[in-house]
Write an enzyme that holds these catalytic residues in place. Structure first.
Site, short mmCIF file in Angstrom:
data_model
loop_
_atom_site.label_atom_id
_atom_site.label_comp_id
_atom_site.label_asym_id
_atom_site.label_seq_id
_atom_site.Cartn_x
_atom_site.Cartn_y
_atom_site.Cartn_z
N ARG A 183 1.24 -0.59 -0.17
CA ARG A 183 0.04 0.69 -0.43
C ARG A 183 1.23 1.14 0.23
NH1 ARG A 183 1.41 1.94 3.88
NH2 ARG A 183 0.33 4.27 3.00
N GLY A 184 0.31 2.04 -0.05
CA GLY A 184 1.35 3.45 -0.42
C GLY A 184 0.79 3.92 -2.13
N GLN A 203 -2.66 2.64 9.94
CA GLN A 203 -1.18 2.98 8.77
C GLN A 203 -0.25 4.00 9.97
OE1 GLN A 203 -4.10 3.03 7.63
NE2 GLN A 203 -4.53 2.68 5.34
N ASP A 260 -2.06 10.78 -2.50
CA ASP A 260 -2.72 9.52 -4.30
C ASP A 260 -3.31 9.99 -5.31
OD1 ASP A 260 -3.68 8.63 -0.89
OD2 ASP A 260 -2.92 7.09 -1.66
N ASN A 280 -5.86 11.67 -0.33
CA ASN A 280 -5.04 10.94 0.46
C ASN A 280 -5.40 10.64 2.00
OD1 ASN A 280 -2.23 10.71 1.22
ND2 ASN A 280 -2.77 11.37 3.46
N LYS A 281 -5.43 9.77 2.50
CA LYS A 281 -6.07 8.96 3.31
C LYS A 281 -6.89 9.88 4.40
CE LYS A 281 -5.91 5.13 4.31
NZ LYS A 281 -6.75 4.75 3.38
#
Ligand code: MRU
Length: 354
Positions: free
Chosen positions: A54-55, A204, A245, A255-256
């Protein structure tokens, strides 16, 4: 080489026999640092969906290797047959997660190799595919170093930094993006105090960022997501550093989930909010954040994951978006490997691609 420093480990590579992709399984961290080999299409797809890898940049690197490994399993000398099967694999891998543009970006690069070499024998196309996926990874290492150098210019010794999710070595190769300047600064004798949001629901920040920073000897304090305001109010945060992202052409940044809340708090407290990411995460085809597809994930991640017993009734409705979009007006600068972009982003981001 110290085994402890995560940025010195290879977290996504091609196996020595080039028949599988080897990853650190991020779902097992921080309790177990274990590698896993993947070569079947379904396993490669599942590794992205389940966040074993991930990432955004790491997903891109993984996709390049996965595409190559699957291409080697297509046994034909006929270009048409080969390319059809190849593009089928691309579509399958590309459907694993929608938000991080690096997945599509890396697969497009691999597709380009097949398309541009239609006259060549399949064996030569395979050689070129291997070169391309290795190049994606090598470029990522160079990119992380350049972003870290650029990000470090925003920091001074002793600074408090708040970060959200994980944009460190595990999400890339080597330094990471948002965490890169911190690790690079630490190597150069600077000391930062980092606050890592735990990052509900998949943690995370707790499982990966706090782990990476602790192993590197950085002063890291883990906080729950709802504690960001108090540490800002206490005056402990001089800057927020987050990854991305997908960045739209106007600077709106996915993003998250929770990142946009951090940006709103930072604005309230007058703290600069920096987004760090490679130009491969900028999607000039998305005009604004409204064009970015947000991944929705399973309700179990909220109701029961990581708990000994479920903490909500199974019939309780849940809304579980994996990302949110931070409005460009809340972002102080977008730090890339090619330079630092300031508002207005519709101009500064475009210049990166001229
Ligand atoms: O769902 P995840 O863990 O893949 O989300 C990752 C993030 O939001 C990161 O901040 C982003 O991909 C940047 S990684 C350098």
């Amino acid at each position: 080489m110290s085994e402890n420093r995560i940025e010195q480990l290879d977290n996504v590579i091609l196996s020595p026999d080039k028949n599988s992709v080897v990853i650190i399984d991020q779902t097992l961290l921080p309790n177990r640092l274990a590698y896993t080999n993947l070569s079947r299409a379904d396993d490669l797809y599942e590794a992205i969906v389940k966040l074993r890898v991930r990432g955004a940049p790491a997903i891109g690197i993984f996709a390049g290797f996965a595409s190559y490994v699957l291409a080697k399993q297509i046994h034909t000398e006929d270009y048409e047959e080969f390319s059809q099967a190849f593009y089928r694999n691309t579509r399958y891998l590309n459907s694993a997660r929608p938000t991080a543009v690096n997945l599509n970006w890396a697969l497009c690069r691999m597709d380009g190799v097949v398309r541009d070499n239609a006259q060549k024998p399949v064996s030569e196309i395979l050689q070129r595919l291997e070169k391309e996926c290795l190049a994606i990874r090598e470029e990522d290492i160079v990119m992380c170093t350049a972003i870290s150098e650029n990000g470090l210019k925003m920091l001074k010794d002793g600074d408090g930094i708040l970060t959200h999710c994980n944009a460190g070595p595990l999400a890339t190769s080597r330094y990471g993006t948002a965490i890169g300047p911190i690790l690079m600064g630490q190597e150069r004798g600077l000391h930062f105090k980092v606050f890592a949001d735990e990052t509900r629901p998949l943690l995370q920040g707790a499982r990966l960022t706090a782990f990476e920073l602790q192993k590197a000897g950085v002063d890291v304090t883990l906080i729950c997501d709802n504690m960001a305001s108090i540490v800002m109010k206490n005056g402990w945060v001089r800057a927020c550093f987050v990854g991305c992202d997908r960045v739209a052409a106007n600077g709106d940044t996915a993003n998250k989930i929770g990142t946009s809340g951090v940006a709103i708090l930072a604005r309230h407290y007058g703290i600069p909010f920096y987004v760090l990411g490679p130009t491969s995460t900028i999607d000039m085809e998305c005009t604004t954040g409204d064009d970015i597809e947000i991944e929705l994930r399973a309700p179990e991640e909220i109701r029961e994951k990581f708990y000994v017993e479920p903490k909500a009734l199974p019939e309780v409705k849940c809304y579980n978006p994996a990302f949110d979009v931070t409005d460009h007006s809340l972002i102080t600068a977008i730090i890339t490997e090619k330079g630092i972009c300031y508002p207005p982003y519709s101009e500064s981001l475009r210049l990166l691609f001229d």
